[in-house]
Design a protein around this motif. Structure first.
Motif, PDB file in Angstrom:
ATOM      1  N   TYR B  33       0.853  -1.192   0.000  1.00  0.00           N
ATOM      2  CA  TYR B  33       0.000   0.000   0.000  1.00  0.00           C
ATOM      3  C   TYR B  33       0.886   1.239   0.000  1.00  0.00           C
ATOM      4  O   TYR B  33       1.681   1.428   0.903  1.00  0.00           O
ATOM      5  CB  TYR B  33      -0.922  -0.037   1.218  1.00  0.00           C
ATOM      6  CG  TYR B  33      -1.472   1.295   1.654  1.00  0.00           C
ATOM      7  CD1 TYR B  33      -1.911   2.231   0.710  1.00  0.00           C
ATOM      8  CD2 TYR B  33      -1.564   1.631   2.999  1.00  0.00           C
ATOM      9  CE1 TYR B  33      -2.402   3.461   1.116  1.00  0.00           C
ATOM     10  CE2 TYR B  33      -2.060   2.858   3.411  1.00  0.00           C
ATOM     11  CZ  TYR B  33      -2.474   3.765   2.465  1.00  0.00           C
ATOM     12  OH  TYR B  33      -2.943   4.993   2.860  1.00  0.00           O
ATOM     13  N   CYS B  35       1.151   5.081   0.509  1.00  0.00           N
ATOM     14  CA  CYS B  35       0.448   6.260   1.016  1.00  0.00           C
ATOM     15  C   CYS B  35       1.240   7.485   0.585  1.00  0.00           C
ATOM     16  O   CYS B  35       2.316   7.360   0.007  1.00  0.00           O
ATOM     17  CB  CYS B  35       0.333   6.197   2.527  1.00  0.00           C
ATOM     18  SG  CYS B  35       1.906   6.118   3.375  1.00  0.00           S
ATOM     19  N   TYR B  63       2.666  -0.929   4.332  1.00  0.00           N
ATOM     20  CA  TYR B  63       2.530   0.423   3.797  1.00  0.00           C
ATOM     21  C   TYR B  63       3.905   0.976   3.461  1.00  0.00           C
ATOM     22  O   TYR B  63       4.906   0.570   4.048  1.00  0.00           O
ATOM     23  CB  TYR B  63       1.822   1.357   4.783  1.00  0.00           C
ATOM     24  CG  TYR B  63       2.709   1.870   5.881  1.00  0.00           C
ATOM     25  CD1 TYR B  63       2.893   1.136   7.044  1.00  0.00           C
ATOM     26  CD2 TYR B  63       3.378   3.094   5.758  1.00  0.00           C
ATOM     27  CE1 TYR B  63       3.712   1.587   8.042  1.00  0.00           C
ATOM     28  CE2 TYR B  63       4.210   3.555   6.758  1.00  0.00           C
ATOM     29  CZ  TYR B  63       4.373   2.799   7.901  1.00  0.00           C
ATOM     30  OH  TYR B  63       5.206   3.247   8.883  1.00  0.00           O
ATOM     31  N   ILE B  88      -2.233  -1.079  -3.706  1.00  0.00           N
ATOM     32  CA  ILE B  88      -3.192  -0.034  -3.331  1.00  0.00           C
ATOM     33  C   ILE B  88      -2.475   1.310  -3.338  1.00  0.00           C
ATOM     34  O   ILE B  88      -1.349   1.418  -2.870  1.00  0.00           O
ATOM     35  CB  ILE B  88      -3.732  -0.285  -1.905  1.00  0.00           C
ATOM     36  CG1 ILE B  88      -4.377  -1.668  -1.820  1.00  0.00           C
ATOM     37  CG2 ILE B  88      -4.719   0.804  -1.498  1.00  0.00           C
ATOM     38  CD1 ILE B  88      -4.593  -2.130  -0.391  1.00  0.00           C
ATOM     39  N   SER B  90      -3.369   5.392  -2.275  1.00  0.00           N
ATOM     40  CA  SER B  90      -4.437   6.136  -1.621  1.00  0.00           C
ATOM     41  C   SER B  90      -4.441   7.613  -1.958  1.00  0.00           C
ATOM     42  O   SER B  90      -5.228   8.368  -1.419  1.00  0.00           O
ATOM     43  CB  SER B  90      -4.308   5.996  -0.105  1.00  0.00           C
ATOM     44  OG  SER B  90      -3.153   6.666   0.342  1.00  0.00           O
ATOM     45  N   ASN B  91      -3.555   8.052  -2.818  1.00  0.00           N
ATOM     46  CA  ASN B  91      -3.506   9.497  -3.021  1.00  0.00           C
ATOM     47  C   ASN B  91      -3.679   9.865  -4.476  1.00  0.00           C
ATOM     48  O   ASN B  91      -3.060  10.789  -4.969  1.00  0.00           O
ATOM     49  CB  ASN B  91      -2.192  10.046  -2.501  1.00  0.00           C
ATOM     50  CG  ASN B  91      -2.432  11.105  -1.462  1.00  0.00           C
ATOM     51  OD1 ASN B  91      -3.419  11.035  -0.740  1.00  0.00           O
ATOM     52  ND2 ASN B  91      -1.568  12.099  -1.394  1.00  0.00           N
ATOM     53  N   GLN B 140     -12.416   4.032  -8.583  1.00  0.00           N
ATOM     54  CA  GLN B 140     -11.840   4.744  -7.445  1.00  0.00           C
ATOM     55  C   GLN B 140     -12.877   4.853  -6.337  1.00  0.00           C
ATOM     56  O   GLN B 140     -14.070   4.853  -6.592  1.00  0.00           O
ATOM     57  CB  GLN B 140     -11.424   6.151  -7.889  1.00  0.00           C
ATOM     58  CG  GLN B 140     -12.581   6.911  -8.550  1.00  0.00           C
ATOM     59  CD  GLN B 140     -12.141   8.192  -9.224  1.00  0.00           C
ATOM     60  OE1 GLN B 140     -11.171   8.804  -8.813  1.00  0.00           O
ATOM     61  NE2 GLN B 140     -12.866   8.594 -10.256  1.00  0.00           N
ATOM     62  N   TRP B 143     -11.844   9.386  -1.089  1.00  0.00           N
ATOM     63  CA  TRP B 143     -11.249   9.315   0.230  1.00  0.00           C
ATOM     64  C   TRP B 143     -11.274  10.662   0.940  1.00  0.00           C
ATOM     65  O   TRP B 143     -11.993  10.870   1.888  1.00  0.00           O
ATOM     66  CB  TRP B 143      -9.812   8.782   0.146  1.00  0.00           C
ATOM     67  CG  TRP B 143      -9.181   8.593   1.490  1.00  0.00           C
ATOM     68  CD1 TRP B 143      -9.820   8.266   2.650  1.00  0.00           C
ATOM     69  CD2 TRP B 143      -7.809   8.708   1.824  1.00  0.00           C
ATOM     70  NE1 TRP B 143      -8.930   8.156   3.682  1.00  0.00           N
ATOM     71  CE2 TRP B 143      -7.687   8.413   3.206  1.00  0.00           C
ATOM     72  CE3 TRP B 143      -6.655   8.998   1.091  1.00  0.00           C
ATOM     73  CZ2 TRP B 143      -6.457   8.432   3.860  1.00  0.00           C
ATOM     74  CZ3 TRP B 143      -5.428   9.005   1.745  1.00  0.00           C
ATOM     75  CH2 TRP B 143      -5.336   8.727   3.121  1.00  0.00           C
ATOM     76  N   ILE B 315      -8.808   6.498  -3.586  1.00  0.00           N
ATOM     77  CA  ILE B 315      -8.036   5.265  -3.447  1.00  0.00           C
ATOM     78  C   ILE B 315      -8.318   4.350  -4.643  1.00  0.00           C
ATOM     79  O   ILE B 315      -9.463   4.227  -5.075  1.00  0.00           O
ATOM     80  CB  ILE B 315      -8.401   4.552  -2.136  1.00  0.00           C
ATOM     81  CG1 ILE B 315      -8.203   5.521  -0.963  1.00  0.00           C
ATOM     82  CG2 ILE B 315      -7.551   3.298  -1.942  1.00  0.00           C
ATOM     83  CD1 ILE B 315      -8.672   4.985   0.362  1.00  0.00           C
ATOM     84  N   ILE B 331      -9.084  -1.645   2.312  1.00  0.00           N
ATOM     85  CA  ILE B 331      -9.447  -0.237   2.062  1.00  0.00           C
ATOM     86  C   ILE B 331     -10.684   0.141   2.879  1.00  0.00           C
ATOM     87  O   ILE B 331     -10.757   1.234   3.443  1.00  0.00           O
ATOM     88  CB  ILE B 331      -9.706  -0.017   0.552  1.00  0.00           C
ATOM     89  CG1 ILE B 331      -8.406  -0.175  -0.235  1.00  0.00           C
ATOM     90  CG2 ILE B 331     -10.280   1.379   0.301  1.00  0.00           C
ATOM     91  CD1 ILE B 331      -8.591  -0.172  -1.741  1.00  0.00           C
TER      92      ILE B 331
END
Lengths: 272, 430, 286
Positions: B33, B35, B63, B88, B90-91, B140, B143, B315, B331
């Motif tokens: 993941y 981040c 992560y 994954i 997330s941004n 998507q 988030w 995400i 998620i």
């Protein structure tokens, strides 16, 4: 009257020299001035502070970037000297089929603008998986046409008898290059070494293209991105501090070896 | 010559070997993941993954902050190109999703079990419509957002004897005129009512044209189904408004970012910005400096709520992921109510969920962070970006016309919007 | 043994051949292939025929970027030659501290362009920049060095001159020293003044150096990138958009790889053409 004229002359000369030096002085002063004084700064700030430097060190890994630059520029310089002298030697002292062809190809590539190969070279780096590695920064620069030509010219001036004597003593060709020719070619080595090191130390377009990971960035790239990006949080002193750090190593080297720098760069006629 | 070729082949091979040996690492057992590399978000990611890993020993998640340096968009692109994408991420800026979806590197989340139910629980139908791709799938999950609002210097508004910051264009002009000042009498303005970067870089328009356009139009799209939608009166009104601000020198045409922070230095009274400015201001503000946020200005006679741009980060799951269903299960825990509260507390960024400001679950946070409450109230009227694979170019083309018309006054707003629309239409034809 | 001797030269030049294949021959070939394709690197390449070329000739920004580069050269080259020649002429007199002065002029040459650009961005700043403070101090008023579209490119050209002139001073110094002193002595006998000597003797004698400076600055000017990248991003109104910056933007910002390759190829031809023409002039003159 003559004395007056000479005072005037030196004053004018000093003013023009200051035009070149004063901006650097201002930059250093601004980087150690309190943030709110930079807008009015001309000579000396009312108080000195290193806060711009400590903030900059918090924000970007300039030390790591310095090491990266050092690794990259040294490897390139080393490669250019070794390969350049090998190829220059073959082209000047050995007879073989295709020698002239190779020489003309080298001359031709020197006239080729880099703008044409920029995009495909990037794609090659992608295909090799070299993006975000030292390889991408170093390998494409290991061979440099100008250095080959310069070595070739210089080696031509070295008498064949020296080489023949070495051969009789049982030297192989690599020994001839590095044991016999190198000690006799110091001016060429210094010149090529300095210009190569300078050029790779200051290179910024290529790193911008192939390096994205901060821990691998070279100093000029890191400072450029810091200057154009938002991470300086609009703090001017911090940006200037990073510029001072970038200038420092080369300026220090320059102060000690000024003569060599000027001679080398003038003889190669290149900038940066 | 034969030797020559042999040599070339040998050297070529060694190059290839070197290149192959340099990218074989990472165990593929745990889900990876990525981040953002913002310190607070790393902290958030750590808490979340630790918790998940404790409860799911068979489905571990590792992560990793996006490699720091360039914009995260560039890093993601490099990863896609090099096929080193995480499972994954997330941004993801919402505006980038369509291009990646069309390139076939994202997992269609609506094909995963439990996704749609969760989505309808979290978001209202307008948001869901907004994140739908052109092919009808959803790639998507919304988030977080950072809405753009008007920050203003309270002391200056008081000095101008205004009871509130200006809300409509004409009030904006009046306040600007009163505020503009040449202190030293050298014929040059020394303070401006507002400031926006004049740079032509496409994303600068997130901080002026785009939120103002959304505010004026009640959240209208720029493009819809590969057709221009912004050639309307609202876009023209926004261009006229900003053009006037620059013409009268209420906004500085000069690049002020190269020097100190102009808003905190009291050189400007307002600025269009997001909630991140709070932390910055608290860190650098001078003594006695007071500020507050309010809605974006709207045209005179504007009716209805004031929308703005929310800069949504969403995400996604990349196709390189072997276990998309497990990834989705993770998620879900990252964006449930409890985690959203953590997101607020740790990063001071707003989760994009419905009823954020009315849900009592978040009450304590907003009581303690009154400035964030303003953003939470705004979050009901926030727009993201339209689905288009060439969104950056669209913003860039608008931005070029913006510079010519708004900043340099070389074109009328009508001409500029028309020219931008023509240019964007050409883009769609390609 | 004979065999080994035959291979040896090839072994020595093999690194060059590999490098040439990988980083010159293949890229040039690939570049040409790319110009007929549309490719954003993440989706498969798509053949588009001559589209990129058609687009290029209709691309106002690219045409603008080339004319910007030419404007830069037109300002930069004469300025560079005049300033460098003037200062070289002074340094060539019998003066004290010559090394120190030369060292000062040379300082910007060795410093990275990034440093120089960040520094000058401050000097050129509108309200608190050093230059504008100086100008308002003497009553001239403020100038939008980097924000006035008519001035911005000239500002960058002046900065580039400041950065590089030290190198050309040194080149001219070398050139000046090749002028035989008898010529000046003879002129002195005829009662020629400073200016006459400069135009009748010095200038013709150092012509080769001048041409070298022209070619070097032309090639340097065509690669203008970092200065506008940091200072202006190509603005205002694309007035400082250089060709390399535009290629960079198309390639690494929008990932229009095919189009960027087309721009690169086309621009390379322009560079070659300009340099050829300059060389023609030099040869004609000698």
């Amino acid at each position: 009257m003559k004395k007056f004229k000479s005072i005037l002359f030196y004053t004018a000369l000093t003013i023009s020299a200051l035009t070149f030096v004063y901006p650097f002085y201002w930059m250093v002063m601004a980087s150690i001035a309190p943030e709110n004084e930079i807008g009015n700064l001309t000579l000396i700030p009312t108080s000195l502070t290193l806060s711009s430097y400590s903030q900059m060190l918090d924000k970007i890994p300039i030390g790591g970037a310095f090491i990266n630059s050092l690794i990259v520029a040294s490897s390139i310089t080393f490669g250019v000297l070794v390969f350049g002298s090998m190829i220059g030697y073959a082209l000047s002292k050995l007879m073989f089929k295709g020698r002239n062809l190779i020489f003309y190809v080298i001359i031709f590539t020197m006239t080729l603008p880099f703008q044409i190969t920029l995009i495909p070279q990037y794609i090659i780096m992608v295909k090799f998986g070299w993006i975000d590695t030292y390889w991408a920064l170093i390998v494409p620069y290991l061979i440099n046409a100008l250095s080959i030509i310069m070595f070739r010219q210089y080696f031509k001036s070295i008498p064949d008898s020296l080489i023949d004597a070495a051969r009789l003593d049982g030297c192989n060709e690599l020994q001839i290059i590095f044991r016999i020719l190198w000690p006799n070619s110091m001016p060429a080595i210094i010149t090529i070494g300095i210009i190569t090191f300078m050029a790779s130390w200051n290179e910024v377009l290529w790193p911008l293209i192939v390096i994205r990971e901060e821990s691998l960035m070279t100093m000029p790239q890191l400072v450029t991105l810091f200057a154009v990006g938002g991470r300086a949080e609009s703090q001017l002193g911090v940006k200037l501090a990073s510029a001072v750090m970038l200038a420092l190593p080369i300026v220090l080297a320059y102060l000690f070896f000024q003569k060599y720098f000027i001679q080398s760069m003038a003889s190669a006629g290149i900038k940066e | 010559m034969k030797y020559l070729f042999n040599i070339i082949i040998v050297v070529l091979l060694s190059y290839v070997l070197i290149s192959c040996s340099s990218n074989n690492k990472d165990s593929r057992n745990a889900l990876l993941y990525w981040c953002s590399n913002n310190t607070d978000e790393i902290k958030f990611a750590k808490i979340n993954t630790d918790e998940w890993n404790k409860n799911n020993p068979n489905d571990q998640v590792k992560y990793q902050p996006v490699p720091e340096g360039r914009s995260s968009e560039e890093i993601i692109l490099a990863a896609v190109v090099g096929k080193t994408t995480p499972d994954i991420y997330s941004n993801m800026w919402q505006g980038d999703v369509e291009a990646y979806a069309q390139a076939g590197v994202l997992v269609a989340l609506d094909t995963l079990k439990g996704f749609l139910d969760f989505l309808y629980e979290r978001c209202d139908s307008v948001v869901i419509e907004e994140i739908k791709s052109l092919d009808g799938h959803i790639y998507q999950i919304p988030w977080k957002i950072n809405p753009i609002m008007l920050i203003y210097n309270i002391n200056f508004i008081n000095d101008l004897e205004l009871t509130s910051p200006p809300k409509i264009y004409s009030e904006f002009f009046d306040a600007s005129k009163k505020f503009q000042k040449d202190f030293d009498g050298d014929g040059y303005i020394d303070r401006w009512f507002g400031y926006s970067e004049v740079e032509v870089t496409w994303w600068q328009r997130f901080f002026d044209f785009y939120p103002l356009y959304l505010a004026a139009s009640g959240g209208a799209p720029l493009v819809k189904n590969n057709q221009v939608a912004f050639n309307n009166e609202y876009a023209i009104e926004v261009f006229s408004f900003l053009q006037e601000m620059y013409k009268k020198n209420y906004f500085s045409k000069e690049k002020l970012s190269a020097r100190q922070d102009v808003f905190l230095a009291g050189v400007t009274a307002t600025r269009f910005t997001g909630p991140w400015e709070i932390a910055h201001a608290e860190k650098f503000k001078p003594k006695g400096f007071e500020y507050e946020y309010t809605f974006m200005p709207v045209p005179d006679g504007h009716q209805g709520p004031v929308y703005t741009y929310g800069d949504p980060k969403n995400i996604v799951i990349f196709k390189t992921c072997k276990y998309p269903q497990s990834a989705w299960n993770y998620i879900k825990t990252m964006i449930d109510r409890e985690s959203d509260l953590k997101l607020l507390e740790i990063t001071n960024q707003l989760p994009r969920r419905k009823n954020l400001s009315s849900d009592t679950f978040f009450n304590d946070y907003f009581t303690n962070n009154p400035k964030m409450k303003i953003f939470a109230d705004q979050s009901v009227y926030v727009k993201g970006t339209d689905a288009s694979p060439v969104l950056k170019e669209i913003f860039d083309l608008i931005s070029q016309q913006y510079e010519a018309c708004v900043v340099y006054g070389e074109k009328t707003p009508e001409e500029a919007i028309n020219d931008a629309a023509d240019a964007v239409n050409l883009l769609f034809l390609e | 043994m004979i065999n080994k001797k035959k291979i040896l030269p090839y072994l020595l030049v093999s690194p060059y051949l590999v490098h040439f294949m990988l980083f010159v021959a293949f890229p040039v070939g690939f570049s040409i292939v790319l110009t007929f394709h549309k490719w954003n690197i993440i989706s498969p390449m798509e053949f588009t025929g001559l589209n990129n070329y058609i687009r290029l000739f209709n691309d106002k920004t690219f045409i603008r970027s080339i004319s910007n580069t030419l404007i830069f050269l037109v300002i930069h080259i004469p300025l560079q030659i005049i300033v460098a020649l003037f200062l070289a002429e002074i340094l060539n007199q019998k003066i004290k501290l010559r090394g120190a002065f030369r060292g000062a002029f040379f300082l910007p040459v060795i410093v990275s362009g990034v440093v120089v650009t960040i520094l000058w961005q401050q000097l050129y700043g509108y309200d608190t920049g050093l230059l504008n403070r100086l100008l308002t101090g003497i009553g001239i008023g403020k100038i939008g060095w980097l924000t006035d579209p008519n001035i911005a490119m000239a500002s960058i050209a002046v900065m580039a001159t400041w950065k590089n002139v030290g190198l050309y001073i040194v080149l001219f110094l070398v050139g000046l020293q090749t002028v035989p002193t008898q010529y000046y002595e003879a002129a002195d006998l005829e009662g020629a003044n400073h200016l006459q000597k400069f135009f009748r003797i010095t200038l013709p004698m150092i012509n080769p150096t001048i041409f070298m400076v022209v070619i070097l600055s032309t090639i340097g000017g065509f690669s203008l990138f970092i200065e506008p990248y940091i200072m202006t991003g190509g603005g205002p109104l694309n007035s400082t958009m250089s060709a390399v910056l535009y290629i960079y933007k198309q390639g690494f910002f929008y990932y229009h790889m095919g189009y960027a390759a087309t721009l690169g190829l086309f621009f390379a031809f322009i560079i070659l053409a300009v340099v050829m023409i300059q060389k023609k002039f030099i040869e004609k003159d000698h």
